[in-house]
Design an enzyme around this catalytic site. Structure first.
Site, mmCIF file in Angstrom:
data_model
loop_
_atom_site.group_PDB
_atom_site.id
_atom_site.type_symbol
_atom_site.label_atom_id
_atom_site.label_comp_id
_atom_site.label_asym_id
_atom_site.label_seq_id
_atom_site.Cartn_x
_atom_site.Cartn_y
_atom_site.Cartn_z
ATOM 1 N N GLY A 275 0.847 -1.190 0.000
ATOM 2 C CA GLY A 275 0.000 0.000 0.000
ATOM 3 C C GLY A 275 0.870 1.222 0.000
ATOM 4 N N GLU B 276 5.421 -10.367 -6.223
ATOM 5 C CA GLU B 276 4.565 -10.450 -7.412
ATOM 6 C C GLU B 276 5.187 -9.820 -8.651
ATOM 7 O OE1 GLU B 276 4.190 -8.561 -4.822
ATOM 8 O OE2 GLU B 276 3.319 -6.612 -5.290
ATOM 9 N N ASP C 159 -13.364 -10.270 -26.074
ATOM 10 C CA ASP C 159 -14.214 -10.408 -24.885
ATOM 11 C C ASP C 159 -15.633 -10.864 -25.238
ATOM 12 O OD1 ASP C 159 -11.953 -9.417 -23.767
ATOM 13 O OD2 ASP C 159 -12.750 -7.417 -23.394
ATOM 14 N N LYS D 191 -7.643 -10.722 -18.601
ATOM 15 C CA LYS D 191 -7.599 -10.852 -20.066
ATOM 16 C C LYS D 191 -6.864 -12.118 -20.538
ATOM 17 C CE LYS D 191 -8.392 -8.345 -23.907
ATOM 18 N NZ LYS D 191 -9.589 -7.502 -24.118
ATOM 19 N N HIS E 257 8.376 -7.220 -2.850
ATOM 20 C CA HIS E 257 7.208 -7.506 -3.690
ATOM 21 C C HIS E 257 7.445 -8.784 -4.498
ATOM 22 C CE1 HIS E 257 4.765 -3.892 -3.108
ATOM 23 N NE2 HIS E 257 5.916 -3.282 -2.902
ATOM 24 N N CYS F 249 4.892 -6.266 1.893
ATOM 25 C CA CYS F 249 5.252 -4.852 2.026
ATOM 26 C C CYS F 249 4.399 -4.176 3.112
ATOM 27 C CB CYS F 249 5.129 -4.157 0.668
ATOM 28 S SG CYS F 249 5.928 -2.551 0.653
ATOM 29 N N TYR F 250 3.504 -3.302 2.731
ATOM 30 C CA TYR F 250 2.666 -2.660 3.750
ATOM 31 C C TYR F 250 1.897 -3.718 4.552
ATOM 32 C CZ TYR F 250 -0.793 0.292 5.992
ATOM 33 O OH TYR F 250 -1.563 0.918 6.920
#
Ligand code: XMP
Length: 516
Positions: free
Chosen positions: A50, A167, A223, A371, A165, A77-78
């Site tokens: 965050g 990710e 989509d 997506k 992080h 992290c946060y």
């Protein structure tokens, strides 16, 4: 599992990485009461990074209840600092912030998070505060020069956290760390697959639609096509798709849907040829926003008329159309903070036989998907690759790629030039590298040229190849010169009205991707 979003831009990325580990994930805001999170029965909870310091006034706070409920939790992290603080650890402003690539040392031989990974690895940091003391019961398993507690874990309580992080791709072993939490510490089996998504969605659609019918607007894009293919799989010919051909699509696109898509999926398709109507409505219009308004307005009217005919026909057969299929994706759902389940199509008195306000239930089978997952569902359902991998194309189509008034002749010129550019990009194997490559006709500009033996006074077209992650920002793509040369030569040879091909080398910002 749930990803609690503390307002960083990373929550969606975390949710995607969790799904890459074949665990289904959803994002919830940090403002959701803990009781509500627990009611959902998550297999684990990840607390995202965050923007705030845990000591900043108004910083999102976490009590210990979340961690006392017995649900495995992982702080990032946060989220790592919030977790440390809630459980009695110490978080301080150490004065040595870390941003960017940082060397991390694993300091425990039997860490579960870092099991089998190099003891020194590069991770991505972005923090000012740091945990200086882990809460009781946790083992500190990694550190960096500036951060004495860079990761901790308590496998017994199934709690863990990292300051970096995991990710982002810059954290060399981030995905492995995340998977160790999910599979080893939280004990979640990697069973979520695209095949399961299809089975679950097909069941859900059948339960929702029952014996009624549904209608779907197809645009030729990925989509709406994948949404239609999924619903078709669930309810067969009780789905009718409507493709409004506004005459502003690119060469071969209508045929691609009419032939390849229908052959592959078996959907019942109605194509409405409304090209003349759109051209008439666009006559004399050259302002970009007016073009968009005119095209949008006509589009809704034509779709409504077609839907009204479908509704009337089905009513005659005693099978009411009660649902509208939409290709809404998960990022739209997250960004709009939820969303409701009905759409009202407003009917215009001068067009067609819908009641004034016809309420359709919404079927949105892609609401939980990103997506890349939609593309995988599409491929699994046999949707043609050209549609699954189609680059973004604006709703108003070629109408906003003709600078000046849109006429049938100009559309024809642009369509031919665009087809050549697309063909050559595909032949050069560049489709996946280029986000999209608008070809723009400067219809009101003429320049002198020489073609064959004669002097010409033709139009320029602009090539606008861009690279982007999300279309919010973009850079112009450095296409190989020989590909550019082939495109230019072919366009000027094969499209008589064009005597100049120019390349747009502007990033976004300041330029937008489209010229209008
Ligand atoms: P810009 O030109 O704003 O485009 O940089 C960003 C992305 O949006 C697409 N785009 C549109 N899509 N209706 C659409 O459905 C529109 O009016 C429209 N205008 C731009 C554009 O192709 C790019 O992907």
């Amino acid at each position: 599992m749930l990803v609690v979003d503390f307002g960083a831009q990373y929550a969606q990325l975390i949710a995607r990485r969790v799904r890459e580990a074949r665990v289904y994930s959803e994002i919830v805001p940090h403002t959701m009461p803990v009781g509500e999170m627990l009611e959902r029965g998550p297999a684990a909870i990840i607390l995202s990074g965050g923007p705030s310091s845990v000591y900043a006034p108004g910083a999102p706070d976490l009590g210990p209840e979340l961690f006392e409920a017995g649900v495995p939790a992982f702080g990032i992290c946060y989220g790592f600092q919030a977790m440390a603080r809630a459980l009695g650890g110490t978080v301080e402003r150490t004065g040595s912030a870390e941003f960017g690539g940082t060397d991390l040392d694993v300091v425990s031989g039997d860490s579960t998070l870092f099991h089998g990974l190099p003891v020194r690895q590069s991770v991505w940091m972005s923090h000012g505060d740091a945990v200086t003391q882990a809460p009781a019961g946790f083992e500190v398993v990694a550190r960096t020069t500036g951060t004495p507690v860079a990761a901790f874990e308590d496998p017994e309580r199934r709690l863990a956290g990292v300051q970096f992080h995991p990710e982002v791709l810059h954290s060399a072993h981030g995905q492995a760390v995340l998977e160790h939490f999910l599979h080893e510490i939280a004990g979640i089996a990697p069973t979520w697959t695209i095949g399961n998504v299809i089975t679950d969605q097909v069941e859900a659609i059948r339960a929702q639609v029952g014996d009624a019918r549904a209608v779907c607007g197809l645009s030729g894009g990925v989509d709406s096509s994948v949404a239609a293919a999924l619903v078709q799989r669930a309810i067969g010919d009780r789905l009718t798709c409507v493709l409004v051909d506004h005459g502003l699509l690119r060469e071969g696109e209508v045929e691609q849907v009419e032939q390849d898509f229908v052959a592959a999926t078996g959907v019942d398709l109605v194509v409405v040829d409304a090209a003349d109507r759109f051209l008439a409505a666009l006559a004399g219009v050259s302002d970009p926003e007016t073009k968009r308004k005119v095209i949008g307005r006509e589009f809704i009217r034509v779709f409504e008329e077609a839907a009204a005919r479908v509704v009337a026909d089905s009513a005659e057969q005693g099978e009411p159309v009660e649902f509208l299929v939409q290709g809404t994706l998960y990022p739209d759902v997250v960004e709009s903070g939820g969303g409701s389940g009905t759409a009202t199509i407003k009917s215009h008195h001068n067009v067609g036989g819908l009641p004034d306000d016809l309420e359709f239930g919404l079927v949105e089978p892609l609401r939980t998907l990103f997506k890349d997952e939609v593309r995988r569902v599409g491929l699994e359902l046999g949707v043609p690759e050209e549609i699954v991998w189609r680059q973004p194309f604006p709703g108003p189509g070629l109408g906003i790629r003709i600078v000046g008034e849109v006429t049938a002749d100009r559309l024809e010129i642009l369509r031919r030039a665009d087809a050549i550019a697309r063909e050559e990009l595909t032949a050069a194997g560049l489709d996946r590298e280029v986000w999209q490559c608008p070809v723009v006709l400067l219809a009101d500009v003429r320049s002198v040229g020489v073609q064959g033996d004669g002097r010409t006074y033709g139009h320029p077209v602009v090539l606008r190849p861009v690279s982007s992650e999300d279309a919010m920002t973009a850079d112009w793509t450095r296409l190989p010169y020989d590909v550019l040369a082939t495109i230019s030569t072919r366009i000027t040879n094969e499209v008589r009205e064009v005597n100049r091909v120019v390349l747009d080398v502007t990033s976004k910002p300041p330029g937008t991707i489209e010229w209008e």
